[in-house]
Design a protein around this motif. Sequence first.
Motif, PDB file in Angstrom:
ATOM      1  N   TYR A 287      34.677  37.335  37.204  1.00 14.78           N
ATOM      2  CA  TYR A 287      33.489  36.481  37.038  1.00 14.78           C
ATOM      3  C   TYR A 287      32.798  36.058  38.779  1.00 14.78           C
ATOM      4  O   TYR A 287      32.028  35.302  38.560  1.00 14.78           O
ATOM      5  CB  TYR A 287      33.743  35.101  36.298  1.00 14.78           C
ATOM      6  CG  TYR A 287      34.198  35.321  34.882  1.00 14.78           C
ATOM      7  CD1 TYR A 287      32.984  35.321  34.134  1.00 14.78           C
ATOM      8  CD2 TYR A 287      35.460  35.609  34.315  1.00 14.78           C
ATOM      9  CE1 TYR A 287      33.319  35.603  32.773  1.00 14.78           C
ATOM     10  CE2 TYR A 287      35.613  35.792  33.116  1.00 14.78           C
ATOM     11  CZ  TYR A 287      34.546  35.767  32.206  1.00 14.78           C
ATOM     12  OH  TYR A 287      34.654  36.119  30.832  1.00 14.78           O
TER      13      TYR A 287
ATOM     14  N   ASN B  17      30.202  40.734  41.124  1.00 19.75           N
ATOM     15  CA  ASN B  17      29.338  40.942  40.262  1.00 19.75           C
ATOM     16  C   ASN B  17      28.576  42.051  40.689  1.00 19.75           C
ATOM     17  O   ASN B  17      27.364  42.272  40.116  1.00 19.75           O
ATOM     18  CB  ASN B  17      28.427  39.860  39.949  1.00 19.75           C
ATOM     19  CG  ASN B  17      29.185  38.640  39.470  1.00 19.75           C
ATOM     20  OD1 ASN B  17      30.049  38.775  38.480  1.00 19.75           O
ATOM     21  ND2 ASN B  17      28.899  37.431  39.922  1.00 19.75           N
TER      22      ASN B  17
ATOM     23  N   LYS C 167      34.789  41.407  27.824  1.00 22.05           N
ATOM     24  CA  LYS C 167      33.853  40.540  28.386  1.00 22.05           C
ATOM     25  C   LYS C 167      32.446  40.455  27.984  1.00 22.05           C
ATOM     26  O   LYS C 167      31.604  39.689  28.002  1.00 22.05           O
ATOM     27  CB  LYS C 167      33.935  40.938  30.061  1.00 22.05           C
ATOM     28  CG  LYS C 167      35.208  40.408  30.592  1.00 22.05           C
ATOM     29  CD  LYS C 167      35.935  39.311  30.496  1.00 22.05           C
ATOM     30  CE  LYS C 167      37.337  39.191  31.232  1.00 22.05           C
ATOM     31  NZ  LYS C 167      37.794  38.228  30.654  1.00 22.05           N
TER      32      LYS C 167
ATOM     33  N   THR D 205      25.856  33.693  41.484  1.00 16.10           N
ATOM     34  CA  THR D 205      25.850  33.145  40.179  1.00 16.10           C
ATOM     35  C   THR D 205      24.325  33.689  39.497  1.00 16.10           C
ATOM     36  O   THR D 205      24.204  34.234  38.192  1.00 16.10           O
ATOM     37  CB  THR D 205      25.941  31.876  39.915  1.00 16.10           C
ATOM     38  OG1 THR D 205      27.304  31.368  40.400  1.00 16.10           O
ATOM     39  CG2 THR D 205      25.671  31.171  38.584  1.00 16.10           C
TER      40      THR D 205
ATOM     41  N   ALA E  94      31.251  31.492  32.299  1.00 15.17           N
ATOM     42  CA  ALA E  94      31.324  32.290  33.551  1.00 15.17           C
ATOM     43  C   ALA E  94      31.642  31.496  34.708  1.00 15.17           C
ATOM     44  O   ALA E  94      32.506  32.049  35.320  1.00 15.17           O
ATOM     45  CB  ALA E  94      30.140  33.177  33.416  1.00 15.17           C
TER      46      ALA E  94
ATOM     47  N   GLU F  45      35.092  29.804  34.654  1.00 16.44           N
ATOM     48  CA  GLU F  45      36.098  30.929  34.735  1.00 16.44           C
ATOM     49  C   GLU F  45      36.169  31.321  36.380  1.00 16.44           C
ATOM     50  O   GLU F  45      37.464  31.612  36.924  1.00 16.44           O
ATOM     51  CB  GLU F  45      35.990  32.082  33.937  1.00 16.44           C
ATOM     52  CG  GLU F  45      36.289  31.830  32.466  1.00 16.44           C
ATOM     53  CD  GLU F  45      37.613  31.622  32.011  1.00 16.44           C
ATOM     54  OE1 GLU F  45      38.341  31.456  32.724  1.00 16.44           O
ATOM     55  OE2 GLU F  45      37.608  31.857  30.779  1.00 16.44           O
ATOM     56  N   ALA F  46      34.980  31.358  37.006  1.00 19.57           N
ATOM     57  CA  ALA F  46      34.965  31.935  38.430  1.00 19.57           C
ATOM     58  C   ALA F  46      35.674  30.966  39.219  1.00 19.57           C
ATOM     59  O   ALA F  46      36.145  31.310  40.400  1.00 19.57           O
ATOM     60  CB  ALA F  46      33.472  32.102  38.814  1.00 19.57           C
TER      61      ALA F  46
END
Length: 874
Positions: free
Chosen positions: A529, A532, A578, A621, A647, A650-651
């Motif tokens: 997460y 990216n 995911k 993000t 998300a 979780e990150a």
Amino acid sequence: MSSRPRVTYRVQLTPEFGFERAAAIVPYLARLGVSHLYCSPYLQAAPGSTHGYDVVDPGRVNEELGGEGGHRALVRALAEHGLGQVLDIVPNHMAIGGRANRWWWDVLENGPSSRYASYFDVSWDPPEHKLQNTILVPVLGDHYGRVLEAGELRLARQAGRLLVRYFEHEFPVDPRSYGMLLGLGFGDLARRFSELPVLVPEDRAGAEARQREVEALVTRLGDGTHEARLEARIAEVNADPDALDSLLDRQNYRLARWQVAGRELDYRRFFDVNTLAGIRVEDPAVFAETHRLVLEWVHAGELDGLRVDHPDGLRDPRDYFDRLRAAAPTAWMVGEKILQPGERLPAGWPIEGTTGYDFLNRVQGVFVDTGAEAALTDVYRGFAPEIGDYGELIHESKHLVMRELLASDLDRLAALFVRVCEDNRRFRDYTRHELNGCLRETIACLGVYRTYARPPDPGSLTEQDRTAIDSAVAAARARRPDLDPELFEFLGAILRLEVAGGAEAELVARFQQTSGPVTAKGVEDTAFYIYNRLVALNEVGGDPSRFGVGLAEFHAACGEAANLWPEGMLTTSTHDTKRSEDVRCRLAVLSEVPSAWRDAVHRWSELNDRHRTGGAPDPNTEYLLYQTLVGAWPISAERVLAYMEKATREAKVHTSWIAPDAGYERALRTFTEGALGDPAFVADLAGFAEILVGPGRVNSLALKLVTLTAPGVPDLYQGSELWSLALVDPDNRRPVDYEERRRLLEEIDRLGPAAAAAGLARAAEGIPKLLVVRRALELRAERPELFAAGSAYRPLAVDGPRSGNALAFSRGGGAVTVVPRFPLTLASDWRDTKLELPAGDWTERLTGSRLEGGRVALGELLAGFPVALLARDR
């Protein structure tokens, strides 16, 4: 048991979609062509469970799904339509909240004297002396003393039994402490309660006798003779915090605020979930009780396949699978083992293979253009320069979860290491701090989820395990020059079973059970997460730093699977992925247009800058948000907001589940809502997403056809036979419209060969994907020998200027799969690219066209439909 070639269809059973509704779709599944209904766990789960992995009673069918009657009806429906059944089972843990789990309730009530004390993986002698023979129960909303003094803990009774209540929570009172509570006014009854024996967890016969005595005493206490005095005594205790504290201090559990769990918990959990306690399935009695009902179904022919959840959590997975295979010798079995790239499933496990995450990442990667890695990396670094090297991110994330989520697990492991070192004169002077640091760094550097050494047998260590241990120790030494290198070498020797002893064996077993959760939480639930770059690659069992998979690598892996694991599961979407396969396939198209993607995200960021609050969200993000939107567009704001909250928590960078940052989350919500309410942004986003939709669907068709024809047992996740733009759970567990799927399937069957052209004209309805599924399963049923275990897998030669855009292989000498890669830049312009089709007369099963073997122009072969499935005429 089904006689069809095995193809599974996974359904998630819930109280809203129980046995009755599952039985109702059986005719549709039979017509679609699957062979087995593959069900999520349906033993009795915690009340209100939406997934079934929180089993509380393995001896009963889940009443909320329809109970025994509903289960029998489902079994009958499957038999009537010739379908078999595969069941997901959970051997590693049980749910422990409330009274529903009578075993755990008994353990809380009686402690080490419980009949079930040895069933659960509890440390009755933990490093924390205050928890000696006591289970930590972290449920309080504040410190224990404050909660007690606020009157939120109350003593109560039910007939002759006493309980402690805290809002909706209930806890039993140890019968031995009844004597202290009752006092002299209850005479012999109080004395007999006080004199109940204290046993060790392994004394099951003594525990049974003790429990009979308890039941007799409780019956006497509740017979009405003592009711007034008992109520008065309870009122006295509730009015006196000191008296209630004294009573609670005598219990087999210690109530604590919920935040304490991460550092002091004294039972093994499933990852960091406090309400899921590990069970000791390695104990034959525990195995027998937890598997009795499932094995009855297997022996009765009602189940012919088992999917084993999370075997890495078991003390000895090989021993477990050996026992399960002995109990169910003919059952098809797969294990949810997450393999890292390059890792092999242990060869000695008596199962058919994994649940398919290794295949998922290979087949997904083959549709990502490896040549675009540098360009997309530049786009990512240019937009979110704060994100560094992926390997370093993994290392930091594993340390983070060991520090904040799994500290209690590491402390228990360190206590074992202390015991080992205290018995060795060369190592006894190392401090607990040093030993803890050595363990943490070695786990952080371990490149696999776990190793599989089986103490005390040194011969059980495979070369793969040895390499993983040696690499981790070497990397840990280099990262921690402040610690003595000899200490790392000693730990490595223990893990390689070169140092014998009971404490050493226990350390190895616990180390292996700990490294898996650390990796899962650090990688899947943290790093995935944060990193990216291209989130199509951020999938369970994957490595997003590996940008795609080449054709040669893919063919080699399929050839190996055909030889070693021909009946392993092949999956592309699951309840844990995911993103759905269709979202990932659309996002893979970004590897074809890095420049256009770069321009789009910078343009969108400028458009949306006015929605930003105090610099939030951060660029990384925001980059994830844009990929999420284009991957799942069109998507409701409600779904996007729920996903982004999950998300970012979780990150664990700006907010988290255990310490949510309300300000950051509010700013993210404001930004997201503002962007989705901005007509200029939405129009631009929709225009860009539209460019990806068609090529993304081609990727989906290609991925689905390859999955249905590659070596192994294909699995269809519920609803994935049509387009499904789902995100991580619970988004991917939304209700499926089976009536629509029935209607479209009937239409395909009615149209016959004309369905291909009709489907392309109505592609938005998902007909092309359903057609691929229908025709591939039809061929598997007609010609099972082409796809059975032992049937050959052979890559087919493609030559010409677009040869890299084609993936082609044959199965069993009589079926050929041909699919395109990178469809956006290909634009159906195959130029003079040709396939070497084996000799014979062939029928393309999607369009009905006829071909002869030899050099076949791909432009002609794929003119009527984006992918091709050919069968040699008999």
